[in-house]
Design an enzyme around this catalytic site. Sequence first.
Site, PDB file in Angstrom:
ATOM      1  CD  GLU A 117      42.069  52.452  36.965  1.00  0.00           C
ATOM      2  OE1 GLU A 117      41.535  51.564  37.640  1.00  0.00           O
ATOM      3  OE2 GLU A 117      42.605  52.246  35.856  1.00  0.00           O
ATOM      4  CD  GLU A 146      49.856  50.104  41.077  1.00  0.00           C
ATOM      5  OE1 GLU A 146      48.627  50.056  40.984  1.00  0.00           O
ATOM      6  OE2 GLU A 146      50.461  49.838  42.138  1.00  0.00           O
ATOM      7  CG  ASP A 199      45.370  48.841  48.421  1.00  0.00           C
ATOM      8  OD1 ASP A 199      44.880  48.035  47.603  1.00  0.00           O
ATOM      9  OD2 ASP A 199      46.555  49.206  48.378  1.00  0.00           O
ATOM     10  CG  ASP A 211      35.402  43.623  46.915  1.00  0.00           C
ATOM     11  OD1 ASP A 211      36.218  44.545  46.692  1.00  0.00           O
ATOM     12  OD2 ASP A 211      35.628  42.717  47.743  1.00  0.00           O
ATOM     13  CB  THR A 226      38.694  46.769  37.395  1.00  0.00           C
ATOM     14  OG1 THR A 226      38.285  46.023  38.527  1.00  0.00           O
ATOM     15  CG2 THR A 226      37.964  48.098  37.375  1.00  0.00           C
ATOM     16  CE1 TYR A 247      43.236  43.197  42.233  1.00  0.00           C
ATOM     17  CE2 TYR A 247      42.060  43.023  44.319  1.00  0.00           C
ATOM     18  CZ  TYR A 247      43.236  42.969  43.600  1.00  0.00           C
ATOM     19  OH  TYR A 247      44.416  42.667  44.243  1.00  0.00           O
ATOM     20  CD  GLU A 248      33.381  46.005  37.543  1.00  0.00           C
ATOM     21  OE1 GLU A 248      34.282  46.822  37.293  1.00  0.00           O
ATOM     22  OE2 GLU A 248      32.197  46.179  37.215  1.00  0.00           O
TER      23      GLU A 248
HETATM   24  C1  LIG Z   1      43.328  46.151  44.894  1.00  0.00           C
HETATM   25  S1  LIG Z   1      44.250  46.763  43.570  1.00  0.00           S
HETATM   26  C2  LIG Z   1      43.029  47.111  42.327  1.00  0.00           C
HETATM   27  C3  LIG Z   1      43.595  47.161  40.941  1.00  0.00           C
HETATM   28  C4  LIG Z   1      42.634  47.610  39.836  1.00  0.00           C
HETATM   29  N1  LIG Z   1      42.218  48.984  40.054  1.00  0.00           N
HETATM   30  C5  LIG Z   1      41.441  46.708  39.725  1.00  0.00           C
HETATM   31  O1  LIG Z   1      40.337  47.142  40.069  1.00  0.00           O
HETATM   32  O2  LIG Z   1      41.601  45.583  39.247  1.00  0.00           O
HETATM   33  C6  LIG Z   1      44.669  48.377  44.151  1.00  0.00           C
HETATM   34  C7  LIG Z   1      45.856  48.976  43.420  1.00  0.00           C
HETATM   35  O3  LIG Z   1      46.009  50.320  43.847  1.00  0.00           O
HETATM   36  C8  LIG Z   1      47.388  50.589  44.055  1.00  0.00           C
HETATM   37  N2  LIG Z   1      47.451  51.688  45.036  1.00  0.00           N
HETATM   38  C9  LIG Z   1      47.024  51.650  46.319  1.00  0.00           C
HETATM   39  N3  LIG Z   1      47.248  52.811  46.954  1.00  0.00           N
HETATM   40  C10 LIG Z   1      47.833  53.625  46.044  1.00  0.00           C
HETATM   41  C11 LIG Z   1      48.334  54.957  46.085  1.00  0.00           C
HETATM   42  N4  LIG Z   1      48.273  55.684  47.212  1.00  0.00           N
HETATM   43  N5  LIG Z   1      48.882  55.472  44.968  1.00  0.00           N
HETATM   44  C12 LIG Z   1      48.968  54.742  43.830  1.00  0.00           C
HETATM   45  N6  LIG Z   1      48.524  53.470  43.726  1.00  0.00           N
HETATM   46  C13 LIG Z   1      47.969  52.909  44.811  1.00  0.00           C
HETATM   47  C14 LIG Z   1      47.943  49.285  44.577  1.00  0.00           C
HETATM   48  O4  LIG Z   1      49.345  49.195  44.411  1.00  0.00           O
HETATM   49  C15 LIG Z   1      47.169  48.274  43.714  1.00  0.00           C
HETATM   50  O5  LIG Z   1      47.831  47.979  42.522  1.00  0.00           O
END
Ligand SMILES: C[S@@+](CC[C@H](N)C(=O)[O-])C[C@H]1O[C@@H](n2cnc3c(N)ncnc32)[C@H](O)[C@@H]1O
Length: 216
Positions: free
Chosen positions: A43, A68, A120, A156, A195, A197-198
């Site tokens: 993931e 992460e 993101d 979303d 998740t 966020y979901e």
């Molecule tokens: C909006 S959060 C979603 C977290 C989780 N997946 C959820 O659905 O609840 C996006 C996560 O992806 C990580 N992330 C974004 N770009 C990344 C990258 N290039 N490599 C590793 N992690 C990344 C961010 O640091 C953040 O913790």
Amino acid sequence: MRLRNIPGACHIVQTHPVVINHPEQQKGNWQQVFGNKNPIHIEIGMGKGQFLLNLAIVYPQINFIGIERYSSVLVRGLERFVMEEYCNLQNVRFICMDAENVREVFAPGEVERVYLNFSDPWPKARHEKRRLTSKEYLKRYEQILVPEGRVEFKTDNTALFDFSLQQIKEADWILQNFTYDLHRNEKMNQGNIKTEYEEKFSGLGIPINKLVASKR
Ligand SMILES: C[S@@+](CC[C@H](N)C(=O)[O-])C[C@H]1O[C@@H](n2cnc3c(N)ncnc32)[C@H](O)[C@@H]1O
């Protein structure tokens, strides 16, 4: 994800036994890391790890690696990992890295599945290549995935979702299935693990988009 600097996060991450430091040294070697020949699912952007850890409980015959970028976020996943329901899991490892470098960490065909959850959005056009479902990233996944390997993506954000559908087409991947409302799609929602966020967005009544795509 709102990032709060957590003092000592870096040290906690670097010294935790379930975190793999210098992951590039394990390239082509991940089965030995887990001590079995089970498939590997990763993931990317695991956040606080709720999805990955619950998945690992349901599928003990799969090895899961959570990636992460920020140690301050990963440390929250480690806090969850020590909870009673997760602490005995043998099929989980974490890596603190930018997913841009996945090809340095996994050998061709070493990964069976890539999960992307609420990635993101990088809304500015000039940042398109940074989106984890861009053609550039699909190319990276293509190299580490097994021949029939797939990507599963939930969000979303409908604009990001439409962009991702388009990128899959342009990259000549096979779109296996998709929905703009996962929780009302009986077939695709079967066995769905939410998740963080979901839970947050669906709790606000926002529909969740999901796609499954495989490389040709
Ligand atoms: C909006 S959060 C979603 C977290 C989780 N997946 C959820 O659905 O609840 C996006 C996560 O992806 C990580 N992330 C974004 N770009 C990344 C990258 N290039 N490599 C590793 N992690 C990344 C961010 O640091 C953040 O913790």
